[in-house]
Design a protein around this motif. Structure first.
Motif, PDB file in Angstrom:
ATOM      1  N   VAL A  81      42.402  40.098  43.447  1.00  0.00           N
ATOM      2  CA  VAL A  81      41.759  41.199  42.721  1.00  0.00           C
ATOM      3  C   VAL A  81      41.784  40.943  41.222  1.00  0.00           C
ATOM      4  O   VAL A  81      40.790  41.165  40.524  1.00  0.00           O
ATOM      5  N   GLU A  82      42.913  40.458  40.712  1.00  0.00           N
ATOM      6  CA  GLU A  82      43.008  40.145  39.280  1.00  0.00           C
ATOM      7  C   GLU A  82      42.028  39.055  38.885  1.00  0.00           C
ATOM      8  O   GLU A  82      41.394  39.126  37.823  1.00  0.00           O
ATOM      9  N   LEU A  83      41.902  38.030  39.721  1.00  0.00           N
ATOM     10  CA  LEU A  83      40.953  36.956  39.431  1.00  0.00           C
ATOM     11  C   LEU A  83      39.522  37.474  39.386  1.00  0.00           C
ATOM     12  O   LEU A  83      38.740  37.102  38.504  1.00  0.00           O
ATOM     13  N   ILE A  84      39.171  38.319  40.326  1.00  0.00           N
ATOM     14  CA  ILE A  84      37.818  38.881  40.363  1.00  0.00           C
ATOM     15  C   ILE A  84      37.539  39.679  39.096  1.00  0.00           C
ATOM     16  O   ILE A  84      36.489  39.524  38.454  1.00  0.00           O
ATOM     17  N   ALA A  89      35.039  40.170  33.758  1.00  0.00           N
ATOM     18  CA  ALA A  89      35.115  40.398  32.311  1.00  0.00           C
ATOM     19  C   ALA A  89      34.453  39.242  31.561  1.00  0.00           C
ATOM     20  O   ALA A  89      33.728  39.454  30.583  1.00  0.00           O
ATOM     21  N   ARG A  90      34.699  38.016  32.016  1.00  0.00           N
ATOM     22  CA  ARG A  90      34.053  36.861  31.390  1.00  0.00           C
ATOM     23  C   ARG A  90      32.537  36.929  31.562  1.00  0.00           C
ATOM     24  O   ARG A  90      31.782  36.521  30.676  1.00  0.00           O
ATOM     25  N   MET A  91      32.085  37.460  32.693  1.00  0.00           N
ATOM     26  CA  MET A  91      30.653  37.535  32.948  1.00  0.00           C
ATOM     27  C   MET A  91      29.971  38.526  31.998  1.00  0.00           C
ATOM     28  O   MET A  91      28.780  38.407  31.702  1.00  0.00           O
ATOM     29  N   VAL A  92      30.717  39.521  31.533  1.00  0.00           N
ATOM     30  CA  VAL A  92      30.179  40.455  30.545  1.00  0.00           C
ATOM     31  C   VAL A  92      30.108  39.804  29.170  1.00  0.00           C
ATOM     32  O   VAL A  92      29.108  39.914  28.455  1.00  0.00           O
ATOM     33  N   LEU A  93      31.179  39.091  28.792  1.00  0.00           N
ATOM     34  CA  LEU A  93      31.302  38.566  27.438  1.00  0.00           C
ATOM     35  C   LEU A  93      30.536  37.264  27.192  1.00  0.00           C
ATOM     36  O   LEU A  93      29.839  37.117  26.181  1.00  0.00           O
ATOM     37  N   GLU A  94      30.677  36.308  28.077  1.00  0.00           N
ATOM     38  CA  GLU A  94      30.228  34.956  27.753  1.00  0.00           C
ATOM     39  C   GLU A  94      28.709  34.768  27.697  1.00  0.00           C
ATOM     40  O   GLU A  94      28.232  33.996  26.853  1.00  0.00           O
ATOM     41  N   PRO A  95      27.909  35.443  28.531  1.00  0.00           N
ATOM     42  CA  PRO A  95      26.467  35.326  28.319  1.00  0.00           C
ATOM     43  C   PRO A  95      26.051  35.860  26.943  1.00  0.00           C
ATOM     44  O   PRO A  95      25.167  35.288  26.295  1.00  0.00           O
ATOM     45  N   ALA A  96      26.695  36.941  26.504  1.00  0.00           N
ATOM     46  CA  ALA A  96      26.390  37.490  25.172  1.00  0.00           C
ATOM     47  C   ALA A  96      26.768  36.502  24.083  1.00  0.00           C
ATOM     48  O   ALA A  96      26.038  36.327  23.097  1.00  0.00           O
ATOM     49  N   LEU A  97      27.903  35.844  24.241  1.00  0.00           N
ATOM     50  CA  LEU A  97      28.318  34.832  23.270  1.00  0.00           C
ATOM     51  C   LEU A  97      27.349  33.650  23.250  1.00  0.00           C
ATOM     52  O   LEU A  97      26.993  33.140  22.180  1.00  0.00           O
ATOM     53  N   ALA A  98      26.917  33.212  24.426  1.00  0.00           N
ATOM     54  CA  ALA A  98      25.971  32.093  24.495  1.00  0.00           C
ATOM     55  C   ALA A  98      24.630  32.479  23.858  1.00  0.00           C
ATOM     56  O   ALA A  98      24.002  31.665  23.166  1.00  0.00           O
ATOM     57  N   TYR A  99      24.200  33.708  24.078  1.00  0.00           N
ATOM     58  CA  TYR A  99      22.953  34.193  23.484  1.00  0.00           C
ATOM     59  C   TYR A  99      23.016  34.129  21.964  1.00  0.00           C
ATOM     60  O   TYR A  99      22.109  33.604  21.300  1.00  0.00           O
ATOM     61  N   GLU A 156      34.312  37.466  19.812  1.00  0.00           N
ATOM     62  CA  GLU A 156      35.180  36.283  19.899  1.00  0.00           C
ATOM     63  C   GLU A 156      36.619  36.696  20.188  1.00  0.00           C
ATOM     64  O   GLU A 156      37.299  36.079  21.030  1.00  0.00           O
ATOM     65  N   LYS A 157      37.095  37.742  19.497  1.00  0.00           N
ATOM     66  CA  LYS A 157      38.462  38.205  19.730  1.00  0.00           C
ATOM     67  C   LYS A 157      38.633  38.706  21.160  1.00  0.00           C
ATOM     68  O   LYS A 157      39.661  38.473  21.799  1.00  0.00           O
ATOM     69  N   ALA A 158      37.615  39.387  21.673  1.00  0.00           N
ATOM     70  CA  ALA A 158      37.675  39.877  23.057  1.00  0.00           C
ATOM     71  C   ALA A 158      37.780  38.713  24.023  1.00  0.00           C
ATOM     72  O   ALA A 158      38.557  38.745  24.984  1.00  0.00           O
ATOM     73  N   TYR A 159      37.001  37.637  23.763  1.00  0.00           N
ATOM     74  CA  TYR A 159      37.079  36.475  24.638  1.00  0.00           C
ATOM     75  C   TYR A 159      38.441  35.812  24.537  1.00  0.00           C
ATOM     76  O   TYR A 159      39.051  35.457  25.556  1.00  0.00           O
ATOM     77  N   ARG A 160      38.923  35.639  23.315  1.00  0.00           N
ATOM     78  CA  ARG A 160      40.215  34.980  23.134  1.00  0.00           C
ATOM     79  C   ARG A 160      41.351  35.781  23.778  1.00  0.00           C
ATOM     80  O   ARG A 160      42.345  35.201  24.214  1.00  0.00           O
ATOM     81  N   SER A 161      41.198  37.098  23.833  1.00  0.00           N
ATOM     82  CA  SER A 161      42.248  37.914  24.466  1.00  0.00           C
ATOM     83  C   SER A 161      42.351  37.633  25.956  1.00  0.00           C
ATOM     84  O   SER A 161      43.387  37.884  26.581  1.00  0.00           O
ATOM     85  N   GLY A 163      41.942  34.569  27.029  1.00  0.00           N
ATOM     86  CA  GLY A 163      42.281  33.156  27.132  1.00  0.00           C
ATOM     87  C   GLY A 163      43.560  32.863  27.877  1.00  0.00           C
ATOM     88  O   GLY A 163      43.617  31.958  28.716  1.00  0.00           O
ATOM     89  N   GLY A 164      44.609  33.617  27.569  1.00  0.00           N
ATOM     90  CA  GLY A 164      45.881  33.360  28.233  1.00  0.00           C
ATOM     91  C   GLY A 164      45.812  33.573  29.727  1.00  0.00           C
ATOM     92  O   GLY A 164      46.403  32.822  30.512  1.00  0.00           O
ATOM     93  N   GLN A 165      45.063  34.599  30.145  1.00  0.00           N
ATOM     94  CA  GLN A 165      44.948  34.863  31.576  1.00  0.00           C
ATOM     95  C   GLN A 165      44.107  33.799  32.265  1.00  0.00           C
ATOM     96  O   GLN A 165      44.380  33.406  33.397  1.00  0.00           O
ATOM     97  N   VAL A 166      43.075  33.310  31.560  1.00  0.00           N
ATOM     98  CA  VAL A 166      42.277  32.213  32.115  1.00  0.00           C
ATOM     99  C   VAL A 166      43.156  30.972  32.272  1.00  0.00           C
ATOM    100  O   VAL A 166      43.156  30.312  33.320  1.00  0.00           O
ATOM    101  N   GLN A 167      43.919  30.661  31.230  1.00  0.00           N
ATOM    102  CA  GLN A 167      44.813  29.509  31.292  1.00  0.00           C
ATOM    103  C   GLN A 167      45.889  29.698  32.360  1.00  0.00           C
ATOM    104  O   GLN A 167      46.293  28.746  33.014  1.00  0.00           O
ATOM    105  N   ARG A 168      46.334  30.907  32.516  1.00  0.00           N
ATOM    106  CA  ARG A 168      47.353  31.193  33.528  1.00  0.00           C
ATOM    107  C   ARG A 168      46.890  30.750  34.907  1.00  0.00           C
ATOM    108  O   ARG A 168      47.646  30.169  35.684  1.00  0.00           O
ATOM    109  N   PHE A 169      45.625  31.000  35.216  1.00  0.00           N
ATOM    110  CA  PHE A 169      45.120  30.518  36.498  1.00  0.00           C
ATOM    111  C   PHE A 169      44.940  29.008  36.472  1.00  0.00           C
ATOM    112  O   PHE A 169      45.335  28.303  37.393  1.00  0.00           O
ATOM    113  N   ARG A 170      44.320  28.513  35.399  1.00  0.00           N
ATOM    114  CA  ARG A 170      43.998  27.090  35.333  1.00  0.00           C
ATOM    115  C   ARG A 170      45.222  26.208  35.528  1.00  0.00           C
ATOM    116  O   ARG A 170      45.189  25.226  36.250  1.00  0.00           O
TER     117      ARG A 170
END
Length: 238
Positions: A81-84, A89-99, A156-161, A163-170
């Motif tokens: 559930v946490e991964l989903i 959350a990344r799906m909300v942020l990262e397309p906007a950042l790429a745009y 950017e700050k929202a994405y970086r926040s 980061g630790g959880q993304v790395q935690r899985f990775r």
């Protein structure tokens, strides 16, 4: 190996942070494992003070947790559930950042992104264990470059926040347990890069969204592989 004490002018706590983060990258630590500061102090030939400072910083990333009267422990594996929710959350942020990044490209930025794309492709197919273990670090560089180029400090700050959880899985995942996953991710990064080069903001957002959607499925498969590997033999299913 050179002693961590000889690190030039870099503060020792910063050096220890990098050393411990490198150990996560190299797969030295397991999810939920206790951190023996005394043993680390002897192994790295440093006092416990900079190690405690480094662990406090790692706690903010979500990679370790401090337990009252027990010290530090590596964070547990993210639940399904946490991964989903993390990937959503990344799906909300990262397309906007790429745009936004696609609207602000520079030759220097595109050059850096291309280097990260090429490095990821090499790491995905390399038989060199050191190169392969750097895969996640290279992957993160790609996403951080785009987040910074978007020129929106709040996004950017929202994405970086995250980061630790993304790395935690990775760091606790079995890289590539989903068949062909590293190569697919590298291809998806290149597709985003090509949209950035073309200056097509909508297409860059679309390709980033597709990349995160695919990555979501891959990390869920990866988590199942990790979970299955941790079960006693008699409890595993085919």
């Amino acid at each position: 190996m050179a002693s961590p004490r000889r690190s030039g002018r870099q503060p020792l706590a910063d050096r220890m942070y990098e050393v411990l983060l490198g150990q996560f990258t190299d797969g030295r630590w397991s999810a939920g494992e206790p951190v023996n500061i005394g043993a680390l102090s002897r192994e790295l030939d440093v006092s416990q003070t900079p190690l405690r400072e480094a662990l406090a910083r790692l706690e903010h990333t979500g990679l370790v947790r401090r337990e009252a009267l027990k010290g530090y422990r590596v964070a547990p594996l993210l639940t399904e559930v946490e991964l989903i929710k993390l990937m959503d959350a990344r799906m909300v942020l990262e397309p906007a950042l790429a745009y936004e990044a696609a609207r602000r490209t520079t030759p220097e930025f595109l050059g850096e992104v291309l280097r990260s794309v090429d490095d990821l492709a090499r790491a995905a197919t390399s038989t060199d264990t050191e190169v392969f273990s750097a895969y996640w670090t290279i992957d993160e560089r790609f996403h951080l470059l785009i987040a910074a180029q978007a020129d929106n400090p709040f996004l950017e700050k929202a994405y970086r926040s995250l980061g630790g959880q993304v790395q935690r899985f990775r760091f606790f995942a079995k890289l590539g347990s989903a068949r062909g996953a590293p190569g697919l991710a590298a291809e998806e990064h290149r597709a985003v890069y090509e949209a950035l080069v073309a200056g097509e903001a909508d297409e860059a957002a679309t390709r980033m969204r597709r990349h995160i959607e695919n990555a979501k499925q891959r990390v869920l498969e990866d988590r199942k592989s990790v979970e299955a590997a941790e079960l006693p033999v008699g409890h595993r299913t085919s």
